[in-house]
Design a protein around this motif. Structure first.
Motif, PDB file in Angstrom:
ATOM      1  N   MET A  97       6.605   6.996   3.272  1.00 51.43           N
ATOM      2  CA  MET A  97       5.244   6.728   3.655  1.00 51.43           C
ATOM      3  C   MET A  97       4.791   7.805   4.639  1.00 51.43           C
ATOM      4  O   MET A  97       5.421   8.036   5.655  1.00 51.43           O
ATOM      5  CB  MET A  97       5.172   5.336   4.291  1.00 51.43           C
ATOM      6  N   THR A  98       3.681   8.429   4.337  1.00 47.83           N
ATOM      7  CA  THR A  98       3.189   9.536   5.158  1.00 47.83           C
ATOM      8  C   THR A  98       2.441   9.019   6.385  1.00 47.83           C
ATOM      9  O   THR A  98       2.034   7.853   6.444  1.00 47.83           O
ATOM     10  CB  THR A  98       2.243  10.423   4.329  1.00 47.83           C
TER      11      THR A  98
ATOM     12  N   PHE B  66      -3.378   1.047   9.397  1.00 45.34           N
ATOM     13  CA  PHE B  66      -3.757   0.448  10.667  1.00 45.34           C
ATOM     14  C   PHE B  66      -5.272   0.324  10.790  1.00 45.34           C
ATOM     15  O   PHE B  66      -5.789  -0.708  11.229  1.00 45.34           O
ATOM     16  CB  PHE B  66      -3.201   1.243  11.851  1.00 45.34           C
ATOM     17  N   ALA B  67      -5.995   1.371  10.409  1.00 46.26           N
ATOM     18  CA  ALA B  67      -7.456   1.341  10.495  1.00 46.26           C
ATOM     19  C   ALA B  67      -8.029   0.298   9.541  1.00 46.26           C
ATOM     20  O   ALA B  67      -8.934  -0.463   9.904  1.00 46.26           O
ATOM     21  CB  ALA B  67      -8.033   2.722  10.204  1.00 46.26           C
ATOM     22  N   LEU B  68      -7.511   0.239   8.330  1.00 43.86           N
ATOM     23  CA  LEU B  68      -7.989  -0.735   7.356  1.00 43.86           C
ATOM     24  C   LEU B  68      -7.661  -2.159   7.802  1.00 43.86           C
ATOM     25  O   LEU B  68      -8.490  -3.071   7.672  1.00 43.86           O
ATOM     26  CB  LEU B  68      -7.388  -0.457   5.980  1.00 43.86           C
ATOM     27  N   GLY B  69      -6.484  -2.353   8.349  1.00 40.86           N
ATOM     28  CA  GLY B  69      -6.115  -3.667   8.886  1.00 40.86           C
ATOM     29  C   GLY B  69      -7.047  -4.092  10.011  1.00 40.86           C
ATOM     30  O   GLY B  69      -7.439  -5.261  10.104  1.00 40.86           O
TER      31      GLY B  69
ATOM     32  N   LEU C 222      -9.933   9.991  10.471  1.00 42.91           N
ATOM     33  CA  LEU C 222      -9.105  10.256   9.289  1.00 42.91           C
ATOM     34  C   LEU C 222      -9.875  11.059   8.250  1.00 42.91           C
ATOM     35  O   LEU C 222      -9.320  11.979   7.643  1.00 42.91           O
ATOM     36  CB  LEU C 222      -8.615   8.946   8.678  1.00 42.91           C
ATOM     37  N   ILE C 223     -11.132  10.725   8.047  1.00 41.83           N
ATOM     38  CA  ILE C 223     -11.959  11.470   7.098  1.00 41.83           C
ATOM     39  C   ILE C 223     -12.114  12.914   7.558  1.00 41.83           C
ATOM     40  O   ILE C 223     -11.983  13.853   6.762  1.00 41.83           O
ATOM     41  CB  ILE C 223     -13.343  10.796   6.924  1.00 41.83           C
TER      42      ILE C 223
ATOM     43  N   LYS D 127      -0.028   5.623   6.943  1.00 43.53           N
ATOM     44  CA  LYS D 127       0.196   4.666   8.023  1.00 43.53           C
ATOM     45  C   LYS D 127      -1.065   4.497   8.881  1.00 43.53           C
ATOM     46  O   LYS D 127      -1.459   3.376   9.199  1.00 43.53           O
ATOM     47  CB  LYS D 127       1.354   5.119   8.902  1.00 43.53           C
ATOM     48  N   LEU D 128      -1.686   5.617   9.249  1.00 44.24           N
ATOM     49  CA  LEU D 128      -2.912   5.546  10.048  1.00 44.24           C
ATOM     50  C   LEU D 128      -4.026   4.842   9.286  1.00 44.24           C
ATOM     51  O   LEU D 128      -4.786   4.046   9.856  1.00 44.24           O
ATOM     52  CB  LEU D 128      -3.349   6.947  10.459  1.00 44.24           C
ATOM     53  N   PHE D 129      -4.121   5.125   7.992  1.00 44.29           N
ATOM     54  CA  PHE D 129      -5.122   4.453   7.166  1.00 44.29           C
ATOM     55  C   PHE D 129      -4.863   2.950   7.110  1.00 44.29           C
ATOM     56  O   PHE D 129      -5.800   2.145   7.197  1.00 44.29           O
ATOM     57  CB  PHE D 129      -5.118   5.048   5.746  1.00 44.29           C
TER      58      PHE D 129
END
Length: 124
Positions: A1-2, A10-13, A114-115, A6-8
């Motif tokens: 897992m990159t 956490f942000a989506l959660g 992230l974008i 992982k950051l995506f």
């Protein structure tokens, strides 16, 4: 897992959790404020259905100094009246508003970062 994934995650959660909190805050707090004749017209303008939930959360979550400046601005009618809201909400309502507002802002800010980083090629 990159790292990007992982950051995506956490942000989506955070966004999903803040959506659940938005519904709870609307049902618990804003619904009560809409029924109260003293606060009914103090929730700010509603551009779309449910926008007053964000107005109330913002008014209760931001520092008093910022809301005082907004209340004195020419566009004060767009924002909820913090003084009236504080008189008609409980400590739980204000805590829920702060959790909702800051979680939503942090999650959206993380997604935007992230974008930006993806567009700059930082994850390649």
């Amino acid at each position: 897992m990159t790292l990007e994934l992982k950051l995506f995650g956490f942000a989506l959660g955070g966004i999903i959790l803040s959506c659940v909190l938005l519904v709870l805050f609307g049902q618990i707090t804003v619904r009560k404020l809409r029924k109260n004749p003293n606060t009914k017209d103090k929730l700010g303008s509603e551009f779309a259905s449910g926008w007053d939930i964000f107005n109330v959360a913002q008014a209760l979550a931001l520092p008093k100094r910022i809301t005082q400046v907004l209340a004195r601005s020419p566009i004060a009618g767009l924002y909820a009246d913090r003084v009236v809201l504080e008189e008609n909400t409980t400590v739980f309502d204000r805590a829920l508003a702060k959790i909702l507002w800051y979680l939503q802002m942090a999650s959206v800010f993380a997604m935007l970062l992230l974008i930006l980083f993806d567009a700059l090629g930082a994850f390649e």
